[in-house]
Design a protein around this motif. Sequence first.
Motif, PDB file in Angstrom:
ATOM      1  N   ALA A   1      37.159  54.266  -8.314  1.00  0.00           N
ATOM      2  CA  ALA A   1      38.494  54.295  -7.716  1.00  0.00           C
ATOM      3  C   ALA A   1      39.571  54.394  -8.787  1.00  0.00           C
ATOM      4  O   ALA A   1      40.573  55.081  -8.616  1.00  0.00           O
ATOM      5  CB  ALA A   1      38.712  53.040  -6.864  1.00  0.00           C
TER       6      ALA A   1
ATOM      7  N   GLY B   1      45.859  59.146  -7.073  1.00  0.00           N
ATOM      8  CA  GLY B   1      46.244  59.157  -5.668  1.00  0.00           C
ATOM      9  C   GLY B   1      47.424  60.046  -5.335  1.00  0.00           C
ATOM     10  O   GLY B   1      47.699  60.301  -4.155  1.00  0.00           O
ATOM     11  N   ASP B   2      48.154  60.526  -6.342  1.00  0.00           N
ATOM     12  CA  ASP B   2      49.358  61.318  -6.063  1.00  0.00           C
ATOM     13  C   ASP B   2      49.171  62.792  -6.406  1.00  0.00           C
ATOM     14  O   ASP B   2      50.144  63.511  -6.618  1.00  0.00           O
ATOM     15  CB  ASP B   2      50.543  60.761  -6.848  1.00  0.00           C
ATOM     16  CG  ASP B   2      50.344  60.858  -8.353  1.00  0.00           C
ATOM     17  OD1 ASP B   2      49.188  61.023  -8.775  1.00  0.00           O
ATOM     18  OD2 ASP B   2      51.337  60.767  -9.100  1.00  0.00           O
TER      19      ASP B   2
ATOM     20  N   TRP C   1      45.963  66.326  -6.322  1.00  0.00           N
ATOM     21  CA  TRP C   1      44.656  66.785  -5.876  1.00  0.00           C
ATOM     22  C   TRP C   1      44.160  67.876  -6.819  1.00  0.00           C
ATOM     23  O   TRP C   1      44.925  68.438  -7.602  1.00  0.00           O
ATOM     24  CB  TRP C   1      44.705  67.296  -4.435  1.00  0.00           C
ATOM     25  CG  TRP C   1      45.658  68.420  -4.182  1.00  0.00           C
ATOM     26  CD1 TRP C   1      45.434  69.739  -4.358  1.00  0.00           C
ATOM     27  CD2 TRP C   1      47.001  68.310  -3.704  1.00  0.00           C
ATOM     28  NE1 TRP C   1      46.528  70.472  -4.026  1.00  0.00           N
ATOM     29  CE2 TRP C   1      47.518  69.617  -3.615  1.00  0.00           C
ATOM     30  CE3 TRP C   1      47.813  67.243  -3.331  1.00  0.00           C
ATOM     31  CZ2 TRP C   1      48.813  69.880  -3.188  1.00  0.00           C
ATOM     32  CZ3 TRP C   1      49.103  67.493  -2.901  1.00  0.00           C
ATOM     33  CH2 TRP C   1      49.592  68.798  -2.828  1.00  0.00           C
TER      34      TRP C   1
ATOM     35  N   PRO D   1      41.174  64.374  -4.168  1.00  0.00           N
ATOM     36  CA  PRO D   1      41.816  63.565  -5.210  1.00  0.00           C
ATOM     37  C   PRO D   1      41.152  63.832  -6.556  1.00  0.00           C
ATOM     38  O   PRO D   1      39.920  63.776  -6.663  1.00  0.00           O
ATOM     39  CB  PRO D   1      41.576  62.123  -4.746  1.00  0.00           C
ATOM     40  CG  PRO D   1      41.403  62.236  -3.263  1.00  0.00           C
ATOM     41  CD  PRO D   1      40.715  63.554  -3.034  1.00  0.00           C
TER      42      PRO D   1
ATOM     43  N   ASP E   1      49.497  61.758 -16.044  1.00  0.00           N
ATOM     44  CA  ASP E   1      49.837  60.699 -15.103  1.00  0.00           C
ATOM     45  C   ASP E   1      50.835  59.741 -15.755  1.00  0.00           C
ATOM     46  O   ASP E   1      50.500  59.036 -16.708  1.00  0.00           O
ATOM     47  CB  ASP E   1      48.565  59.953 -14.687  1.00  0.00           C
ATOM     48  CG  ASP E   1      48.853  58.840 -13.695  1.00  0.00           C
ATOM     49  OD1 ASP E   1      49.947  58.831 -13.109  1.00  0.00           O
ATOM     50  OD2 ASP E   1      47.978  57.973 -13.527  1.00  0.00           O
TER      51      ASP E   1
ATOM     52  N   SER F   1      50.984  54.294   3.851  1.00  0.00           N
ATOM     53  CA  SER F   1      50.506  53.820   2.544  1.00  0.00           C
ATOM     54  C   SER F   1      50.982  54.707   1.418  1.00  0.00           C
ATOM     55  O   SER F   1      50.690  54.450   0.258  1.00  0.00           O
ATOM     56  CB  SER F   1      48.971  53.782   2.527  1.00  0.00           C
ATOM     57  OG  SER F   1      48.447  55.076   2.763  1.00  0.00           O
ATOM     58  N   LYS F   2      51.705  55.795   1.751  1.00  0.00           N
ATOM     59  CA  LYS F   2      52.193  56.725   0.741  1.00  0.00           C
ATOM     60  C   LYS F   2      53.707  56.670   0.725  1.00  0.00           C
ATOM     61  O   LYS F   2      54.381  57.243   1.558  1.00  0.00           O
ATOM     62  CB  LYS F   2      51.724  58.153   1.035  1.00  0.00           C
ATOM     63  CG  LYS F   2      50.215  58.301   0.931  1.00  0.00           C
ATOM     64  CD  LYS F   2      49.803  59.745   1.111  1.00  0.00           C
ATOM     65  CE  LYS F   2      48.300  59.910   0.958  1.00  0.00           C
ATOM     66  NZ  LYS F   2      47.878  61.298   1.132  1.00  0.00           N
TER      67      LYS F   2
END
Length: 461
Positions: A12, A17-18, A20, A26, A179, A296-297
């Motif tokens: 994970a 998560g932001d 692709w 992801p 990131d 959740s975003k």
Amino acid sequence: MVGMLPESNAQAADVLGDAWDYGGRPPARSRTGRWGAAAMILVAELNERLTTLGIAVNLVTYLTATMHVGNAEAANVVTNFMGTSFMLCLLGGFVADSFLGRYLTIAIFTAVQASGVTILTISTAAPGLRPAACAAGSAACERAAGAQMGVLYLALYLTALGTGGLKSSVSGFGSDQFDESDSGEKSQMMRFFNWFFFFISLGSLLAVTVLVYVQDNLGRPWGYGACAAAIAAGLVVFLAGTRRYRFKKLVGSPLTQIAAVVVAAWRKRHLELPSDPSMLYDIDVGKLAAAEEVSSKKSKLKQRLPHTKQFRLLFVQKYVPAITETSVQKLLMSFLDHAAINEEAGVDGEASKWELATLTDVEECPKGMKTMSTGLFLSTLSLGFFVSSALVAAVHKLTGDRHAWIADNLNRGHLDRFYWLLAALCFANLAVYLVAARWYKYKAGRPGAAVEMADAEPCLH
């Protein structure tokens, strides 16, 4: 099963998560982005600079010696070509932000640029696309025909279109490969911009040395053919990195939001503003809170901005620092406030954005203009090229043919006077800058500077 939990947590942590990957999944941090992807983007920018400047830097001599165009006209052809290239960066940025995304914009416009340079190469090699050479001892040379100049202009402006679309997205797509939430990758992103400008300079250096040498000593077809090969190679390298790229959410162009607010305000400019700003239409706080609990975003939510007097005046004081809190500021903000006047009670967002905007939309206009800064900066460069064209045309017309400053035969012209004029304009520009610099206020000293204009998360696109 307990023993698998650390592995699951590690997996994970390795997934972003932001963004692709090329397959819409992801992306894995270890297999995408960072320098492996950024290096391929840098190659595309290097080859773009090499190609564009490789054409522009020596184009005047081709126009005068081969196409038999006058010096003044040839200079304007080059400045108009460069000005259009930079002006089209605004179009490229709009298309990338609103429709295609940065990856497709770079790929498509690089192909457009490659096609333009290929046509230019063919026009220099095909005898029918250029006039006959000057006869020995003859002072008069046959000027290029309209069709021949038409093919040349088609090639140049296809190249300009490709340059504008490519240049507007390369730096942003490169930064997307890092990131910002990771301290290590954030520092790498800062170094990426250092390398980005280094490759721009390297491409420019190779253009004015190696490519100019090839054009002068081996011929234009070889020189422009090398440009075509360079941009085609850049496209191939860029596409080869597709599996390694990270793709960010398409957030839309700030131009659209700004235009919607201005249009809505103009349509309702004759309506009277309510005395209490809280009566203006805005986001329903209750619905927003409920959405925050469900979603959740956070990036999908519109952040409610503080409706304070200081914030509302920050827009003009940021972009026109010489103006203090005056009626000009109040006039501007009150005009934009008309966009949030709710003409019909009970309207709950069903109205078109071109007819009704939230007060938050009105106050986010300065943020939208902030994200446009790169495109606006490049457009100012284009204006400089266009002003140069206008200046050359005006000087050539005013000085006439008998005492022309920029004559076709430079030995009979007065280029020294033209350069004295440029020197005077440079001194005038310096004087204007010094006056404007005295008015400048650093961000820490401006009213409302404590108001945070950016979202809690960076709006990368």
